[in-house]
Design a protein around this motif. Structure first.
Motif, PDB file in Angstrom:
ATOM      1  N   ASN A  71      40.586  -0.317  21.937  1.00  0.00           N
ATOM      2  CA  ASN A  71      39.682  -1.051  22.607  1.00  0.00           C
ATOM      3  C   ASN A  71      39.774  -2.894  22.720  1.00  0.00           C
ATOM      4  O   ASN A  71      39.144  -3.285  21.845  1.00  0.00           O
ATOM      5  CB  ASN A  71      38.969  -1.080  20.688  1.00  0.00           C
ATOM      6  N   SER A  72      40.871  -3.034  23.388  1.00  0.00           N
ATOM      7  CA  SER A  72      41.660  -4.079  23.337  1.00  0.00           C
ATOM      8  C   SER A  72      41.483  -4.656  24.981  1.00  0.00           C
ATOM      9  O   SER A  72      41.928  -3.131  25.472  1.00  0.00           O
ATOM     10  CB  SER A  72      42.416  -4.457  22.713  1.00  0.00           C
ATOM     11  N   ASP A  73      41.701  -5.833  25.480  1.00  0.00           N
ATOM     12  CA  ASP A  73      42.280  -5.620  26.889  1.00  0.00           C
ATOM     13  C   ASP A  73      43.719  -6.228  27.043  1.00  0.00           C
ATOM     14  O   ASP A  73      43.906  -6.946  28.057  1.00  0.00           O
ATOM     15  CB  ASP A  73      41.578  -5.921  27.801  1.00  0.00           C
ATOM     16  N   PHE A  74      44.047  -6.520  26.032  1.00  0.00           N
ATOM     17  CA  PHE A  74      45.711  -6.521  25.686  1.00  0.00           C
ATOM     18  C   PHE A  74      46.486  -5.249  25.974  1.00  0.00           C
ATOM     19  O   PHE A  74      46.530  -4.081  25.310  1.00  0.00           O
ATOM     20  CB  PHE A  74      45.866  -7.500  23.870  1.00  0.00           C
ATOM     21  N   ILE A  75      47.684  -6.251  26.880  1.00  0.00           N
ATOM     22  CA  ILE A  75      48.492  -4.969  26.671  1.00  0.00           C
ATOM     23  C   ILE A  75      49.448  -4.606  25.542  1.00  0.00           C
ATOM     24  O   ILE A  75      50.014  -5.984  24.675  1.00  0.00           O
ATOM     25  CB  ILE A  75      49.935  -5.394  28.275  1.00  0.00           C
ATOM     26  N   SER A  76      49.441  -3.134  25.156  1.00  0.00           N
ATOM     27  CA  SER A  76      50.127  -2.818  23.712  1.00  0.00           C
ATOM     28  C   SER A  76      52.026  -3.401  23.870  1.00  0.00           C
ATOM     29  O   SER A  76      52.127  -3.458  24.317  1.00  0.00           O
ATOM     30  CB  SER A  76      49.689  -1.222  24.004  1.00  0.00           C
ATOM     31  N   GLY A  77      51.988  -3.389  22.885  1.00  0.00           N
ATOM     32  CA  GLY A  77      53.529  -4.254  22.566  1.00  0.00           C
ATOM     33  C   GLY A  77      54.238  -2.878  22.137  1.00  0.00           C
ATOM     34  O   GLY A  77      55.291  -3.118  23.040  1.00  0.00           O
ATOM     35  N   GLU A  78      54.039  -1.889  21.787  1.00  0.00           N
ATOM     36  CA  GLU A  78      54.363  -0.353  22.059  1.00  0.00           C
ATOM     37  C   GLU A  78      54.523  -0.308  22.756  1.00  0.00           C
ATOM     38  O   GLU A  78      55.905   1.009  23.766  1.00  0.00           O
ATOM     39  CB  GLU A  78      53.137   0.859  21.285  1.00  0.00           C
TER      40      GLU A  78
END
Length: 131
Positions: free
Chosen positions: A75-82
């Motif tokens: 639910n985000s437009d941020f690239i996952s740190g994982e």
């Protein structure tokens, strides 16, 4: 369009001025490794891919496509740190965080968001950087 192929192309892309990048790192006393370049490529490339998908499918569907491929946090437009840590061959997201901090020191505008909906996204570039 296969997302896996797009990501591979993003990682292998090397369009920016390598020497200027090294010079700025030296001026800021930052010790670079390949992880810095990979993260920068991914941040820029995924941002471009998101915009390309948004034009074709709309922003919401583009976000869902990248989320399903575990690129964006839920639910985000941020690239996952994982997602990012896997590409710099590290077991810890701290390695990602440290490299992101270095990129910010070099003048890249990178938003960070913590928590399960968090991650990173690039929102601006230093004047010296030719994208």
């Amino acid at each position: 369009m296969r997302i896996e192929d797009e990501i591979k192309n993003i990682i292998e892309k090397k369009d920016y001025d390598f020497w200027e990048f090294l010079k700025k790192a030296y001026e800021n006393n930052i010790k670079l490794d390949i992880g810095h370049f990979i993260l920068l490529n991914i941040l820029i490339g995924v941002n471009d891919l998101y915009h390309k998908l948004s034009e074709k499918f709309g922003e919401e569907e583009a976000r869902k496509i990248l989320e399903r491929n575990k690129i964006f946090a839920k639910n985000s437009d941020f690239i996952s740190g994982e997602f990012l840590k896997d590409y710099i061959d590290r077991k810890s997201r701290v390695a990602v965080h440290n490299r992101i901090k270095d990129l910010k020191t070099l003048g890249f505008k990178i938003e960070s968001k913590s928590g399960p909906f968090g991650g990173y996204k690039i929102v601006g570039y230093p004047e010296w950087f030719k994208k």
